[in-house]
Design an enzyme around this catalytic site. Structure first.
Site, short mmCIF file in Angstrom:
data_model
loop_
_atom_site.label_atom_id
_atom_site.label_comp_id
_atom_site.label_asym_id
_atom_site.label_seq_id
_atom_site.Cartn_x
_atom_site.Cartn_y
_atom_site.Cartn_z
N ASP A 145 0.94 -0.66 -3.83
CA ASP A 145 1.77 -1.88 -3.79
C ASP A 145 2.58 -1.97 -5.09
OD1 ASP A 145 2.54 -4.68 -4.23
OD2 ASP A 145 1.44 -5.02 -2.37
N ARG A 177 6.85 -9.72 2.59
CA ARG A 177 6.52 -9.36 3.98
C ARG A 177 5.10 -9.81 4.28
NH1 ARG A 177 5.43 -2.88 4.88
NH2 ARG A 177 3.61 -2.93 3.55
N ASP A 210 2.33 -5.28 -7.12
CA ASP A 210 1.04 -5.43 -7.79
C ASP A 210 0.95 -4.49 -8.99
OD1 ASP A 210 0.42 -7.26 -5.88
OD2 ASP A 210 -1.15 -6.08 -4.91
N THR A 254 1.97 -9.01 10.19
CA THR A 254 3.07 -8.69 11.11
C THR A 254 4.07 -7.71 10.49
OG1 THR A 254 4.47 -10.48 10.29
CG2 THR A 254 2.92 -11.04 12.06
C1 PRP Z 1 7.38 -4.82 -0.91
C2 PRP Z 1 8.53 -4.00 -1.46
C3 PRP Z 1 9.62 -4.27 -0.46
C4 PRP Z 1 8.86 -4.40 0.83
C5 PRP Z 1 9.00 -3.13 1.61
O1 PRP Z 1 7.52 -6.15 -1.26
O2 PRP Z 1 8.89 -4.34 -2.77
O3 PRP Z 1 10.36 -5.45 -0.72
O4 PRP Z 1 7.48 -4.61 0.49
O5 PRP Z 1 8.40 -3.23 2.84
P1 PRP Z 1 9.23 -3.16 4.20
O6 PRP Z 1 10.19 -2.02 4.07
O7 PRP Z 1 8.16 -2.89 5.22
O8 PRP Z 1 9.92 -4.47 4.43
P2 PRP Z 1 6.39 -7.25 -0.94
O9 PRP Z 1 6.69 -7.91 0.37
O10 PRP Z 1 5.05 -6.61 -1.07
O11 PRP Z 1 6.63 -8.32 -2.05
P3 PRP Z 1 6.49 -8.21 -3.65
O12 PRP Z 1 7.66 -7.37 -4.11
O13 PRP Z 1 6.58 -9.62 -4.08
O14 PRP Z 1 5.18 -7.57 -3.99
N1 URA Z 2 5.40 -2.27 -0.16
C1 URA Z 2 4.83 -1.61 -1.20
O1 URA Z 2 4.80 -2.13 -2.34
N2 URA Z 2 4.30 -0.40 -0.98
C2 URA Z 2 4.33 0.20 0.21
O2 URA Z 2 3.84 1.35 0.34
C3 URA Z 2 4.90 -0.49 1.29
C4 URA Z 2 5.45 -1.72 1.07
#
Ligand code: PRP
Ligand code: URA
Length: 210
Positions: A201, A103, A204, A107
């Site tokens: 996160d 994401r 991370d 945005t």
């Molecule tokens: C995080 C998480 C979800 C998403 C949730 O992934 O693992 O996939 O955000 O957010 P949303 O409900 O607002 O869409 P991220 O985009 O941070 O990617 P990553 O798993 O590679 O860290």
């Molecule tokens: N993605 C994450 O990893 N943590 C949050 O709290 C929201 C989105």
């Protein structure tokens, strides 16, 4: 949309450790795996099985086996990958497909950067894995992708969800056979789209900052 929030003391205890900012990545990864196995027990309650005969050392018995086509487990990369091991431990015969989504931090809109899934998901039960259900954008997009390929019903397993994200997924998936299983439903999202109190996160904390 069916919602199941798991109220179990072991889930609550493991989530507490997971949320703790002092928990290091190796412990975080183990906890994610253990939590998924606990949540998957509930999430697979409706899994399709067929009757089968088996012979014990004492005599014939009636049993069940997982129906064909086999269920498909879909972790949403990156963070969902941390849940795969715990899920396949409970469902070793499932097939696995992959969806890579990220994401945009401004945005909050998800984009799909990788897909590796069977072309035809007709008659498939699908289990989507993603630890965080924040705005719901990523999960709704993943579910839409699977329904577009013919999936019949989808169960999402998320460790922590926000009310805003649940509402968004429910609206986007109206009329579809969708279940969400959560370890905890938190208070809200903050101005950056992070779940409060959440755990930060998830990607991370599993794999390090990119
Ligand atoms: C995080 C998480 C979800 C998403 C949730 O992934 O693992 O996939 O955000 O957010 P949303 O409900 O607002 O869409 P991220 O985009 O941070 O990617 P990553 O798993 O590679 O860290
Ligand atoms: N993605 C994450 O990893 N943590 C949050 O709290 C929201 C989105």
């Amino acid at each position: 949309m069916r919602l199941h929030i798991t109220h179990h003391p072991l889930v609550a205890q493991k989530l507490t450790l997971l949320r703790d900012e002092r928990t290091p990545s190796p412990v975080f990864r183990s906890l994610v795996s253990e939590l998924v196995t606990l949540l998957a027990y509930e999430a697979t309650r409706g899994i399709r099985v067929e009757p089968v005969d088996v012979t014990t050392p004492v005599g014939p018995a009636k049993g069940v086996e997982i129906s064909e086509p086999r269920p498909l487990v879909v972790p949403i990369l990156r963070a969902g990958l941390g849940m795969l091991d715990g899920m396949t431990r409970l469902l070793p015969t499932a097939e696995v497909g992959f969806l890579g989504m990220v994401r945009d931090e401004t945005t909050l809109q998800p984009t799909t950067y990788a897909t590796r899934l069977p072309e035809d998901l007709s008659d498939r039960q699908c289990f989507v894995l993603d630890p965080m259900l924040a705005t719901g954008g990523s999960l709704a997009a993943a579910m839409q992708y699977l329904f577009d390929r013919g999936a019949v019903d989808i169960t999402a397993i998320c460790l922590i969800g926000a009310p805003e994200g649940l509402g968004a997924v429910e609206k986007a998936m109206e009329g579809r056979d969708v279940t969400v299983v959560l370890g905890a439903l938190d208070e809200r999202l903050n101005e950056h789209g992070y779940i409060v109190p959440g755990l930060g996160d998830a990607g991370d904390r599993l794999y390090g900052v990119v």
